[in-house]
Design a protein around this motif. Structure first.
Motif, short mmCIF file in Angstrom:
data_model
loop_
_atom_site.label_atom_id
_atom_site.label_comp_id
_atom_site.label_asym_id
_atom_site.label_seq_id
_atom_site.Cartn_x
_atom_site.Cartn_y
_atom_site.Cartn_z
N ARG A 12 0.82 -1.21 0.00
CA ARG A 12 0.00 0.00 0.00
C ARG A 12 0.85 1.27 0.00
O ARG A 12 0.52 2.26 -0.66
CB ARG A 12 -0.93 0.01 1.22
N ASP A 13 1.97 1.26 0.71
CA ASP A 13 2.82 2.44 0.77
C ASP A 13 3.44 2.73 -0.60
O ASP A 13 3.59 3.90 -0.99
CB ASP A 13 3.92 2.25 1.81
N ALA A 14 3.81 1.68 -1.33
CA ALA A 14 4.34 1.87 -2.68
C ALA A 14 3.27 2.41 -3.62
O ALA A 14 3.55 3.23 -4.50
CB ALA A 14 4.89 0.56 -3.21
N LEU A 15 2.04 1.95 -3.43
CA LEU A 15 0.94 2.43 -4.27
C LEU A 15 0.68 3.92 -4.02
O LEU A 15 0.45 4.68 -4.96
CB LEU A 15 -0.32 1.61 -3.97
N ARG A 16 0.75 4.33 -2.77
CA ARG A 16 0.60 5.76 -2.45
C ARG A 16 1.72 6.57 -3.10
O ARG A 16 1.47 7.61 -3.72
CB ARG A 16 0.60 5.97 -0.95
N PHE A 17 2.96 6.10 -2.94
CA PHE A 17 4.10 6.81 -3.50
C PHE A 17 3.98 6.93 -5.01
O PHE A 17 4.24 7.99 -5.60
CB PHE A 17 5.38 6.07 -3.12
N SER A 18 3.58 5.85 -5.66
CA SER A 18 3.42 5.86 -7.11
C SER A 18 2.38 6.87 -7.55
O SER A 18 2.56 7.59 -8.54
CB SER A 18 3.04 4.46 -7.59
#
Length: 268
Positions: free
Chosen positions: A160-166
């Protein structure tokens, strides 16, 4: 207002709120596994799994095994393999891909495995499944119940954190601010309905009596590249960088996927 060429909105969720992939097997094969990101994911797993697991040719349950790539990898290394997949279409593709391989195939959801493949299993792999379930917390508890004492669970989840960053680096600022990160299960979009955080996995593993012994980020850099596609030489350099930093701080935390080894302690 959608234009006339837009596909109709279709709810692909089950009554339990899970998403299966009937009708999407060809898309998975074409856009994921026959594309650079899928090839990189498999190349990283080829290096990471032997580092993170004790692989001793023990019987293995592949939960949500999809098109069968991971099952093929494990059987090539001598593991008696059972692949469970709820989608009839995905299972048909796996059956064709594994037709020369001694694999037991089950059409079964994760929730049904307590009855169809209760084990206990010394090794379970469950990659890119929990993020497509309505209740991933309960799913992890079920996986823990299937493990033998001393058994290992190789768990990979969409970060989820990578999805937010992306979303932020793409300019989707309001979406990231309001945390509207999850997919809806509509149409043929492949944004997971339950992207997960590292803290959630740690907490749920502890609740289920599992110990985390290893963690890595999978595709730490590739999804953020501004220049793509890469030529063969650049792709090789990218793989080397991914491997170098997949288990080091702070980089692993922004892997598109988080890969865990969770172990069920031996009984007293």
């Amino acid at each position: 207002m959608p234009c006339s060429s837009d596909p109709p909105s279709v709810n692909h969720l089950t009554a339990a709120g899970d998403r299966y992939f009937d009708g999407l097997a060809e898309k998975f094969s074409r856009t994921l596994y026959n594309a650079p990101r899928g090839e990189l994911r498999l190349a990283l797993l080829d290096k990471l799994l032997p580092e993170m697991l004790q692989l001793e040719r023990q019987p293995c349950l592949d939960v949500g095994g999809g098109l069968g790539q991971l099952s093929a990898w494990l059987t090539q290394r001598g593991h008696p393999l059972t692949l469970a997949e709820p989608s009839a279409e995905m299972l048909a593709h796996a059956r064709e891909a594994l037709k020369e391989t001694p694999v037991t195939l089950l059409q079964a959801s994760l929730q049904e495995l307590a009855h169809t493949a209760p084990g206990p299993w010394p090794l379970i792999v469950c990659h890119a499944v929990l993020e497509w379930l309505g209740d991933p917390r309960a799913a992890l508890a079920r996986l823990a119940d299937l493990l033998a004492p001393g058994g290992q669970l190789s768990l990979m989840v969409f970060n989820r954190d990578a999805l937010r960053f992306s979303n932020i680096i793409k300019g989707n600022l309001e979406k990231a601010w309001s945390e509207r990160l999850a997919g809806t299960g509509q149409r043929q979009r492949l944004t997971p309905i339950s992207p997960l955080s590292h803290d959630e996995i740690l907490a749920w593993a502890q609740e289920s009596g599992l110990e985390m012994t290893a963690v890595a980020g999978v595709r730490v850099f590739q999804d953020y590249l501004r220049q793509a596609p890469l030529d063969a030489e650049a792709q090789a350099h990218l793989l080397a960088l991914e491997l170098r930093h997949s288990r080091s701080e702070p980089h692993w935390r922004l892997g598109r996927y988080l890969l865990y080894t969770l172990v069920k302690p031996e009984s007293d």
